[in-house]
Design a protein around this motif. Structure first.
Motif, PDB file in Angstrom:
ATOM      1  N   PHE A  86     109.865  13.701 -32.339  1.00 13.68           N
ATOM      2  CA  PHE A  86     110.247  14.318 -33.921  1.00 13.68           C
ATOM      3  C   PHE A  86     112.009  14.307 -33.648  1.00 13.68           C
ATOM      4  CE2 PHE A  86     106.280  15.921 -35.885  1.00 13.68           C
ATOM      5  CZ  PHE A  86     105.850  14.722 -35.818  1.00 13.68           C
ATOM      6  N   ARG A  87     112.394  15.034 -32.795  1.00  8.93           N
ATOM      7  CA  ARG A  87     113.715  15.448 -32.622  1.00  8.93           C
ATOM      8  C   ARG A  87     114.519  14.123 -32.383  1.00  8.93           C
ATOM      9  NH1 ARG A  87     112.034  20.652 -30.644  1.00  8.93           N
ATOM     10  NH2 ARG A  87     112.418  22.214 -32.011  1.00  8.93           N
ATOM     11  N   SER A  88     114.096  13.333 -31.659  1.00 12.70           N
ATOM     12  CA  SER A  88     114.742  12.157 -31.205  1.00 12.70           C
ATOM     13  C   SER A  88     114.894  11.091 -32.334  1.00 12.70           C
ATOM     14  CB  SER A  88     114.016  11.166 -29.921  1.00 12.70           C
ATOM     15  OG  SER A  88     114.753   9.997 -29.527  1.00 12.70           O
ATOM     16  N   ALA A  89     113.961  10.948 -32.768  1.00 16.70           N
ATOM     17  CA  ALA A  89     113.739   9.819 -34.446  1.00 16.70           C
ATOM     18  C   ALA A  89     114.546  10.749 -35.301  1.00 16.70           C
ATOM     19  CB  ALA A  89     112.306  10.012 -34.820  1.00 16.70           C
ATOM     20  N   HIS A  90     114.425  11.808 -35.453  1.00 20.09           N
ATOM     21  CA  HIS A  90     115.476  12.451 -36.670  1.00 20.09           C
ATOM     22  C   HIS A  90     116.865  12.413 -36.230  1.00 20.09           C
ATOM     23  CE1 HIS A  90     117.669  16.005 -38.571  1.00 20.09           C
ATOM     24  NE2 HIS A  90     116.981  15.261 -39.561  1.00 20.09           N
ATOM     25  N   ALA A  91     117.248  12.599 -35.141  1.00 20.32           N
ATOM     26  CA  ALA A  91     118.646  12.448 -34.549  1.00 20.32           C
ATOM     27  C   ALA A  91     119.104  11.155 -34.563  1.00 20.32           C
ATOM     28  CB  ALA A  91     118.801  12.872 -33.093  1.00 20.32           C
ATOM     29  N   ALA A  92     118.511  10.180 -34.390  1.00 20.32           N
ATOM     30  CA  ALA A  92     118.670   8.519 -34.521  1.00 20.32           C
ATOM     31  C   ALA A  92     118.823   8.115 -36.022  1.00 20.32           C
ATOM     32  CB  ALA A  92     117.650   7.796 -33.992  1.00 20.32           C
ATOM     33  N   SER A  93     118.120   9.026 -36.968  1.00 15.84           N
ATOM     34  CA  SER A  93     118.166   8.520 -38.257  1.00 15.84           C
ATOM     35  C   SER A  93     119.294   9.015 -38.883  1.00 15.84           C
ATOM     36  CB  SER A  93     116.821   9.043 -38.973  1.00 15.84           C
ATOM     37  OG  SER A  93     116.754   8.586 -40.462  1.00 15.84           O
ATOM     38  N   VAL A  94     119.684  10.168 -38.514  1.00 21.18           N
ATOM     39  CA  VAL A  94     120.968  10.922 -39.065  1.00 21.18           C
ATOM     40  C   VAL A  94     122.009  10.235 -38.611  1.00 21.18           C
ATOM     41  CG1 VAL A  94     122.487  12.981 -38.887  1.00 21.18           C
ATOM     42  CG2 VAL A  94     120.115  13.218 -39.161  1.00 21.18           C
ATOM     43  N   GLU A  95     122.036   9.495 -37.549  1.00 22.28           N
ATOM     44  CA  GLU A  95     123.270   9.058 -36.730  1.00 22.28           C
ATOM     45  C   GLU A  95     123.436   7.608 -37.397  1.00 22.28           C
ATOM     46  OE1 GLU A  95     124.763   7.002 -32.513  1.00 22.28           O
ATOM     47  OE2 GLU A  95     123.158   8.423 -32.595  1.00 22.28           O
ATOM     48  N   ARG A  96     122.132   6.956 -38.071  1.00 20.09           N
ATOM     49  CA  ARG A  96     122.432   5.769 -38.952  1.00 20.09           C
ATOM     50  C   ARG A  96     122.984   5.941 -40.146  1.00 20.09           C
ATOM     51  NH1 ARG A  96     117.203   4.920 -36.376  1.00 20.09           N
ATOM     52  NH2 ARG A  96     116.207   5.400 -38.340  1.00 20.09           N
ATOM     53  N   GLY A  97     122.827   7.282 -40.461  1.00 21.51           N
ATOM     54  CA  GLY A  97     123.265   7.657 -41.941  1.00 21.51           C
ATOM     55  C   GLY A  97     122.006   7.533 -42.942  1.00 21.51           C
ATOM     56  N   ASP A  98     120.955   7.420 -42.403  1.00 22.97           N
ATOM     57  CA  ASP A  98     119.583   7.219 -43.279  1.00 22.97           C
ATOM     58  C   ASP A  98     119.779   8.539 -44.543  1.00 22.97           C
ATOM     59  OD1 ASP A  98     118.971   5.161 -41.885  1.00 22.97           O
ATOM     60  OD2 ASP A  98     117.584   6.271 -40.715  1.00 22.97           O
ATOM     61  N   ASP A  99     119.021   8.055 -45.569  1.00 30.38           N
ATOM     62  CA  ASP A  99     118.972   9.097 -46.705  1.00 30.38           C
ATOM     63  C   ASP A  99     117.681   9.798 -46.412  1.00 30.38           C
ATOM     64  OD1 ASP A  99     116.732   7.414 -47.323  1.00 30.38           O
ATOM     65  OD2 ASP A  99     117.658   6.567 -49.037  1.00 30.38           O
ATOM     66  N   ASP A 100     117.340  10.847 -47.177  1.00 32.93           N
ATOM     67  CA  ASP A 100     116.147  11.650 -47.031  1.00 32.93           C
ATOM     68  C   ASP A 100     114.771  11.107 -46.530  1.00 32.93           C
ATOM     69  OD1 ASP A 100     117.769  13.690 -47.023  1.00 32.93           O
ATOM     70  OD2 ASP A 100     117.320  14.508 -48.804  1.00 32.93           O
ATOM     71  N   GLN A 101     114.699   9.997 -47.505  1.00 34.50           N
ATOM     72  CA  GLN A 101     113.351   9.409 -47.625  1.00 34.50           C
ATOM     73  C   GLN A 101     113.148   8.618 -46.110  1.00 34.50           C
ATOM     74  OE1 GLN A 101     112.694   6.747 -50.943  1.00 34.50           O
ATOM     75  NE2 GLN A 101     110.805   5.988 -50.109  1.00 34.50           N
ATOM     76  N   ALA A 102     114.314   7.893 -45.760  1.00 34.61           N
ATOM     77  CA  ALA A 102     114.523   6.916 -44.614  1.00 34.61           C
ATOM     78  C   ALA A 102     114.155   8.047 -43.427  1.00 34.61           C
ATOM     79  CB  ALA A 102     115.438   6.156 -44.471  1.00 34.61           C
ATOM     80  N   ARG A 103     114.733   9.136 -43.452  1.00 33.64           N
ATOM     81  CA  ARG A 103     114.526  10.215 -42.397  1.00 33.64           C
ATOM     82  C   ARG A 103     113.318  10.638 -42.292  1.00 33.64           C
ATOM     83  NH1 ARG A 103     119.554  12.103 -43.871  1.00 33.64           N
ATOM     84  NH2 ARG A 103     118.824  13.920 -44.859  1.00 33.64           N
TER      85      ARG A 103
END
Length: 216
Positions: free
Chosen positions: A84-101
């Motif tokens: 979960f933490r790895s996926a969340h960190a990668a999503s934040v780094e990509r600049g995803d919005d809340d839904q994409a995260r």
């Protein structure tokens, strides 16, 4: 397997595999057996056979069946939170919005279906709450997931409920072996496709392979 043969096999395992790898091997085998048979339906002998070692070796390393189950549950929950933490960190780094995260974290949960027995082991832990030690570990683990979703991922109440509900549905369908009906029941197939999405096909293929191996 005779006791002498078992000792010889265990000695061979000990001589060629570091202790940490041996422990990981047994935990992986135990996850599959506990996930399929449950806590009460599993014996340390069954775990030993799945790991290719002797039952006394499992007992020497982990102690009781309860201690082994608790370690498997702890390891599984740690793996879940790391994913979960790895996926969340990668999503934040990509600049995803809340839904994409949220979708990225959900995808990480689905990806763990590749680990044999992963989701069903979690389910077995959650339904064994009447066992004092297991119940305490399951409650703590579930709260750790909740804390991640709320305090780290920023989910609000409704999103947490939706996410956890979907995750439990995923585990329940695997726990009741719904994939066994995929080829014979169109409603079962539709339910699985709606729940698992792109992971449906590999899950079904894994189930077919398991049944073929059992009947070989």
């Amino acid at each position: 397997m005779s006791s002498e043969t078992a000792r010889t096999a265990d000695t061979a395992v000990s001589s060629r595999m570091p202790a940490a790898e041996r422990r990981a091997q047994i935990l992986e085998a135990a996850r599959g057996v506990f996930g399929r048979r449950g806590y009460h339906g599993t014996t340390t002998d069954q775990v030993a056979k799945a790991a290719g070692i002797s039952q006394p070796y499992v007992v020497r390393m982990f102690g009781t069946k309860e201690q082994l189950f608790l370690e498997v549950l702890h390891d599984t929950l740690e793996t879940l939170l790391e994913a979960f933490r790895s996926a969340h960190a990668a999503s934040v780094e990509r600049g995803d919005d809340d839904q994409a995260r949220g979708a990225a974290i959900g995808a990480a949960y689905l990806d763990l279906s590749e680990n044999r027995g992963f989701h069903t082991l979690l389910l077995q832990g959650f339904v064994s709450g009447a066992e004092p030690a297991i119940g305490a570990a399951a409650r703590a683990g579930f709260l750790d997931v909740y804390r991640f979703l709320t305090h780290e991922a920023g989910f609000d109440g409704p999103r947490v409920s939706e996410f956890l509900g979907g995750g439990m549905l995923f585990s329940i369908l695997l726990g009741i072996e719904m994939p066994t009906l995929f080829d014979t029941d169109t409603d079962a197939a539709a339910l699985m496709e709606a729940t698992f999405g792109s992971k449906c096909a590999p899950i079904v293929e894994a189930e077919r392979a398991r049944r073929a191996a059992e009947h070989a």
